[in-house]
Design an enzyme around this catalytic site. Structure first.
Site, mmCIF file in Angstrom:
data_model
loop_
_atom_site.group_PDB
_atom_site.id
_atom_site.type_symbol
_atom_site.label_atom_id
_atom_site.label_comp_id
_atom_site.label_asym_id
_atom_site.label_seq_id
_atom_site.Cartn_x
_atom_site.Cartn_y
_atom_site.Cartn_z
ATOM 1 N N GLN A 11 49.841 34.766 12.830
ATOM 2 C CA GLN A 11 50.790 34.556 13.935
ATOM 3 C C GLN A 11 50.922 33.061 14.247
ATOM 4 O OE1 GLN A 11 52.824 36.370 15.820
ATOM 5 N NE2 GLN A 11 53.268 34.751 17.275
ATOM 6 N N GLU A 12 49.811 32.353 14.192
ATOM 7 C CA GLU A 12 49.815 30.942 14.554
ATOM 8 C C GLU A 12 50.471 30.061 13.491
ATOM 9 O OE1 GLU A 12 49.290 29.826 17.355
ATOM 10 O OE2 GLU A 12 47.589 30.694 18.383
#
Ligand code: GLU
Length: 477
Positions: free
Chosen positions: A307-308
């Site tokens: 996600q990051e």
């Protein structure tokens, strides 16, 4: 001349000199005090608190200027546009940075910088109702604007020029979101707000749209108190703004704050599936190792890293967050990370940060909600999460349950709600999406892993999906 008289003259001359120094140069004063005091207003387009502290376009811009001067930034808020200008008048701030348009009336009373953005005043209406197409159509509509805004001045001019029937309600406050709220609920028919403000908030009010533009483009400027003693400071500000414009950083900042909808789009599932094959193998050993060290499920850590950064250890965003876990400078320092681009350090920093937050949540929150709430705080900060939990309870929900808090988080972006919270505006919708995305990736990674370990056993991916995600359009791996 008596001694007494000469001493008195000396004292007088010194006093004149000293007062001359502090009064005639605001720049010298800023440099000597090591502090730049800027007045703004609390709104998503200007200045608000984020998980890393102060944020917002005006804040970030002023922060860069303070860094350039080598001083610290002290950002204060006023609760109305009038309040901002009163502070300047009283010289309580070195300048105002609050999405302020350049107008004749204001520039007659205050100093200002060169423009750093331009905007168009928009007339906003609720779709489904008759769309006004010009001033003749709005004379009998209930129109709202911010009191003391440039739009109020424009309306005043139009009224005296050719539209004597024009009337409006001037809403005291400093956030255009309140105006949108009024139009959305049917409490007002139309509002006038700046294009940048509308673009940023539009996703929260899908029924609202632009009817027409009220006049032409306007410049956005910083306003300074009146007086010559501000000349040097303004010159420095102008040089700074021009340099920022030239090297593209200003555009980057504008893009980052206004260029797109701040709500995260769900990353394409097919891209995720491809990345599991192409990128994950290079880091899965490292992720497993760090997960083991911090007693975390490695699928979860992998999901957060995806996600990051999409598992890119070199990832860098214009806001200055970097690396596999996209740590900010302050978080990295706090977590003892020296090199954010080193994937091992970055993963350790992120894992440690998550564990810290999870530990600090109230003891009566059980798993798995504890992890989801910790992830939300990882994204938005514990203070705002606490606001969302209080709000959840007030609305009859259970602040221990992620599903209830998730529903409430986006309300932190609505003035009607955030004005009663302790920490104010926050990008709650983004935080809710952040957690949901991670849960989505997490389930898929778990499922992939299980199916790989049990060849021949047909597994249903749905059985591993968090309830909140079931029924959503899902991917085919
Ligand atoms: N730009 C406006 C002004 O300078 C404030 C924001 C708005 O009302 O849209 O007054």
């Amino acid at each position: 001349m008596t001694l007494q008289r000469s001493l008195w003259l000396l004292a007088f001359a010194t006093a004149v000199l000293l007062s001359g120094c502090s009064r005639d140069d605001a720049l010298q004063q800023v440099l000597a005090d090591g502090e730049l005091v800027v007045v703004s207003r609390n709104s998503p387009t200007t200045f608000y608190l984020d998980k890393n502290g102060a944020a917002g376009f005006e804040h970030d811009l002023a922060q860069l200027f303070a860094e350039e001067l080598g001083v610290t930034l002290q950002m204060d808020t006023a609760y109305s546009l009038g309040g901002i200008f009163r502070r300047l008048q009283r010289r309580e701030a070195h300048f105002a940075a609050a999405g302020l348009s350049l107008t004749q009336a204001r520039s007659a009373m205050f100093n200002h910088s060169t423009p750093y953005a331009s905007l168009v005043p928009r007339v906003i209406y609720r779709t489904g109702r008759r769309k006004p197409s010009g001033l003749d159509d709005i004379e009998d509509l209930h129109l709202v604007v911010l009191a003391g805004s440039s739009h109020e001045q424009t309306l005043q001019e139009l009224k005296s020029a050719a539209w004597p029937e024009l009337s409006w309600e001037a809403v005291r406050g400093a956030d255009t979101m309140e105006l949108l709220e009024r139009v959305d609920s049917g409490d007002a028919d139309i509002a006038v707000i700046d294009s940048n403000e509308f673009r940023m908030q539009q996703s929260l009010y899908s029924r609202l749209d632009v009817a027409f533009n009220l006049g032409s483009e306007q410049d956005m400027v910083w306003y300074f108190p009146p007086g010559d003693e501000y000349t040097a400071l303004i010159e420095r500000a102008d040089t700074f703004l021009s340099a920022l414009q030239e090297d593209g950083r200003l555009e980057q900042l504008r893009e980052q704050h206004f260029g797109h909808n701040t709500v995260l789009s769900r990353v394409g599932s097919h891209v995720f599936a491809r990345n599991i094959r192409s990128k994950l193998p290079a880091y899965s050993k490292l992720i497993r190792q760090v997960a083991e060290e911090y007693k975390l499920d490695w699928h979860l850590l992998a999901a957060i890293a995806y996600q990051e950064s999409h598992w890119d250890p070199e990832a860098t965003s214009p806001t200055g967050v970097r690396g596999m876990m996209m740590l900010t400078g302050p978080t990295a320092r706090e977590m003892g990370v020296k090199d954010r681009l080193d994937p091992l350090q970055s993963l350790r920093g992120g894992a440690r940060y998550l564990k810290n937050i999870r530990r600090r949540l109230p003891a009566d929150i059980d798993e798995p909600d504890r992890t989801w709430l910790a992830l939300a705080a990882y994204n938005i900060g514990l203070a705002h999460l606490e606001d969302a939990r209080v709000l959840t309870e007030q609305r009859g929900g259970d602040p221990h349950l992620w599903s209830d808090v998730m529903e409430t988080l986006p309300l932190l972006q609505k003035r009607e709600h955030y004005r009663n919270t302790r920490y104010g505006y926050a990008r709650g919708r983004e935080a809710a999406n952040f957690v949901q995305n991670i849960r989505h990736y997490y389930s898929i990674l778990q499922w992939k892993d299980m199916s790989a370990n049990q060849p021949g056993q047909p597994l249903n991916p749905m059985q591993f999906l968090p309830a909140a995600l079931q029924g959503e359009r899902f991917l085919a791996l």
